[in-house]
Design an enzyme around this catalytic site. Structure first.
Site, PDB file in Angstrom:
ATOM      1  N   CYS A 180       7.877  10.051 -12.448  1.00 42.46           N
ATOM      2  CA  CYS A 180       6.760   9.134 -12.243  1.00 42.46           C
ATOM      3  C   CYS A 180       5.627   9.352 -13.238  1.00 42.46           C
ATOM      4  O   CYS A 180       5.155  10.482 -13.416  1.00 42.46           O
ATOM      5  CB  CYS A 180       6.234   9.266 -10.820  1.00 42.46           C
ATOM      6  SG  CYS A 180       4.948   8.054 -10.427  1.00 42.46           S
ATOM      7  N   CYS A 201      -1.948  10.823  -8.756  1.00 44.73           N
ATOM      8  CA  CYS A 201      -1.192  11.169  -7.554  1.00 44.73           C
ATOM      9  C   CYS A 201      -1.026  12.684  -7.456  1.00 44.73           C
ATOM     10  O   CYS A 201      -0.745  13.348  -8.460  1.00 44.73           O
ATOM     11  CB  CYS A 201       0.175  10.489  -7.592  1.00 44.73           C
ATOM     12  SG  CYS A 201       1.149  10.779  -6.088  1.00 44.73           S
ATOM     13  N   CYS A 237      13.032  -1.207   3.207  1.00 40.86           N
ATOM     14  CA  CYS A 237      13.424  -1.348   1.804  1.00 40.86           C
ATOM     15  C   CYS A 237      13.509   0.056   1.236  1.00 40.86           C
ATOM     16  O   CYS A 237      12.511   0.784   1.222  1.00 40.86           O
ATOM     17  CB  CYS A 237      12.391  -2.192   1.062  1.00 40.86           C
ATOM     18  SG  CYS A 237      12.633  -2.297  -0.724  1.00 40.86           S
ATOM     19  N   CYS A 240       6.619  14.201  -8.517  1.00 38.42           N
ATOM     20  CA  CYS A 240       7.888  13.521  -8.785  1.00 38.42           C
ATOM     21  C   CYS A 240       8.101  13.415 -10.301  1.00 38.42           C
ATOM     22  O   CYS A 240       7.316  12.780 -11.009  1.00 38.42           O
ATOM     23  CB  CYS A 240       7.894  12.138  -8.157  1.00 38.42           C
ATOM     24  SG  CYS A 240       7.491  12.130  -6.388  1.00 38.42           S
ATOM     25  N   CYS A 244       5.422  -6.699   1.539  1.00 38.48           N
ATOM     26  CA  CYS A 244       6.026  -5.372   1.705  1.00 38.48           C
ATOM     27  C   CYS A 244       5.003  -4.337   1.264  1.00 38.48           C
ATOM     28  O   CYS A 244       4.400  -4.470   0.194  1.00 38.48           O
ATOM     29  CB  CYS A 244       7.296  -5.254   0.860  1.00 38.48           C
ATOM     30  SG  CYS A 244       8.105  -3.628   0.934  1.00 38.48           S
ATOM     31  N   ARG A 258      18.340  -5.297  -5.283  1.00 38.51           N
ATOM     32  CA  ARG A 258      17.308  -5.719  -6.225  1.00 38.51           C
ATOM     33  C   ARG A 258      17.391  -4.912  -7.511  1.00 38.51           C
ATOM     34  O   ARG A 258      17.452  -3.687  -7.485  1.00 38.51           O
ATOM     35  CB  ARG A 258      15.926  -5.535  -5.598  1.00 38.51           C
ATOM     36  CG  ARG A 258      14.769  -6.025  -6.459  1.00 38.51           C
ATOM     37  CD  ARG A 258      13.421  -5.820  -5.755  1.00 38.51           C
ATOM     38  NE  ARG A 258      13.506  -6.353  -4.404  1.00 38.51           N
ATOM     39  CZ  ARG A 258      13.057  -5.717  -3.320  1.00 38.51           C
ATOM     40  NH1 ARG A 258      12.491  -4.537  -3.438  1.00 38.51           N
ATOM     41  NH2 ARG A 258      13.180  -6.269  -2.143  1.00 38.51           N
ATOM     42  N   CYS A 294       4.779  -7.107  -3.139  1.00 39.46           N
ATOM     43  CA  CYS A 294       4.925  -5.690  -2.813  1.00 39.46           C
ATOM     44  C   CYS A 294       3.626  -4.970  -3.154  1.00 39.46           C
ATOM     45  O   CYS A 294       3.237  -4.907  -4.325  1.00 39.46           O
ATOM     46  CB  CYS A 294       6.084  -5.088  -3.596  1.00 39.46           C
ATOM     47  SG  CYS A 294       7.647  -5.959  -3.327  1.00 39.46           S
TER      48      CYS A 294
END
Length: 394
Positions: free
Chosen positions: A72, A65, A202, A69, A142, A272, A109
């Site tokens: 992550c 990626c 979400c 972040c 999702c 969740r 998801c």
């Protein structure tokens, strides 16, 4: 406790607690923990009974990626030894999803690493959604693809997507300390685009990044204002090879207080328990089911979770039941509301992915974990399921 009685009354009326009340929940002593869980449990049962919704993650594209972040394992510069692969084909993703559905998952998801999808990526994911829907009756899908561009949410909705996930993660004040390649406002904009397209929003948070109680309350109140239907609460998995690898700030008691605070602030929303529950809640996971009404089944994006069979046994042993596809998750007043309009629960009781070792990090408080309590043995890189030749954990 007068505080808890007040919060229960407000939760049953869908009335927003004060910031002081939310902070007071986080400050309760361990001796009061069962009282806190029992109180928040009353609110959870009012709106969701004893149902637990199961969700299943399929990592469509893992690693590499370009975003930075800090939390992550897939970030730019990460040296975590995670699986790295490009896009799964629609039939591969559908096969992975079917394993989760067979294990009891009601929602699949679909997640892909990256800043955000190209239009070609959206077309690819749309074909995947169609394949999953064709092969699994009643399943919800999702998508979680990063920052959306104009029109992309509409395309996903047309393809059959039910929801879109994009987490705020932490407070606006501290967001720039964990991510520099995009902004907090970018995340808010993507959630609002999803809502405007008629997708169920979400959006949640990550706890354990060194944030203060004020930061936690700030992000939960921001989520309440944004009004998603689902709020995933992640507990940081401190992967070696990431900037937050040494952030072991959570105890099971702290995690339960955070979940209780979220339930009081968002009483009628799907809360969740997401990534990190096995690492930080550990043997206290069953108690968390009295606070949250939704969990992920099996593994996560890049880490292994508890065995799917163990998840199901835990739910049954705790006296809860898995929510079926024939049951609407949200309370009637939310399920019937227009997707972009929210639940209308913000007025007079009427009315869905912290600092990074900086000097401003919160000091270790009583009841919080010290670095010496790090449970690196519980952080296992996913080596099965999507992107591998091994059977998934579901």
């Amino acid at each position: 406790m007068d505080l808890l009685n007040t919060l229960v009354d407000k939760g049953l009326r869908r009335e927003l607690p004060t910031r002081e009340e939310a902070l007071a929940v986080l400050a309760t002593a361990d001796d009061e923990l069962l009282d806190v869980v029992a109180a928040a449990g009353k609110v959870r049962r009012q709106w969701f009974g004893r149902r637990v919704k199961l969700n299943y993650l399929v990592n469509l594209k893992s690693g590499l990626c370009p975003e930075d972040c800090s939390y992550c394992s897939q970030r730019l510069g990460s040296t975590a030894g995670i699986l790295k692969y490009t896009w799964l084909k629609p039939d591969e993703a559908s096969q992975a999803a079917a394993a989760g559905v067979a294990g009891g998952a009601k929602r699949v998801c679909l997640v892909a690493s990256g800043r955000g999808p190209t239009d070609r990526d959206v077309d690819r994911v749309s074909r995947t959604i169609e394949a999953i829907k064709d092969q699994n009756d009643g399943v919800e899908v999702c998508a979680c693809l990063g920052l959306l561009s104009a029109g992309q949410a509409d395309k996903l909705r047309t393809a059959g997507a039910d929801a879109y996930n994009h987490n705020l993660n932490t407070s606006e004040a501290t967001y720039g300390e964990i991510t520099t390649t995009h902004t907090y406002a970018d995340r808010v904009d993507t959630v609002q685009q999803a809502q405007a397209a008629g997708l169920s929003a979400c959006s949640g948070l990550i706890a354990g990044m060194g944030e203060t109680d004020d930061d936690l309350v700030d992000v939960v109140y921001a989520l309440r204002d944004l009004d998603p239907d689902s709020v995933p609460v992640n507990f940081l998995i401190p992967f070696e090879g990431t900037p937050l690898a040494k952030e072991w700030n959570l105890t099971p008691q702290r995690c339960l207080r955070i979940l209780a605070m979220v339930r009081f602030v968002c009483p009628d929303v799907e809360v969740r328990i997401a990534g990190g529950r096995e690492v930080h809640l550990r043997t206290m996971q069953p108690l968390a089911l009295h606070l949250a009404n939704s969990i992920f089944l099996g593994d996560y994006l890049t880490s292994e979770g508890q065995a799917g069979k163990t998840d199901l046994e835990m739910i049954a042993d705790a006296g809860f039941e898995v929510e079926g596809t024939d049951t609407v998750t949200l309370p009637e007043h939310r399920a019937d509301a227009p997707a972009a309009a929210g639940c209308g629960s913000h007025g007079d009781g009427g009315g869905g992915c912290g600092p990074c070792g900086s000097s401003d990090a919160a000091p270790t408080a009583a009841g919080e974990a010290a670095e010496s309590d790090a449970r690196t043995d519980l952080v296992a890189v996913r080596r099965r399921g999507a992107g591998t030749d091994l059977a998934p954990n579901a």
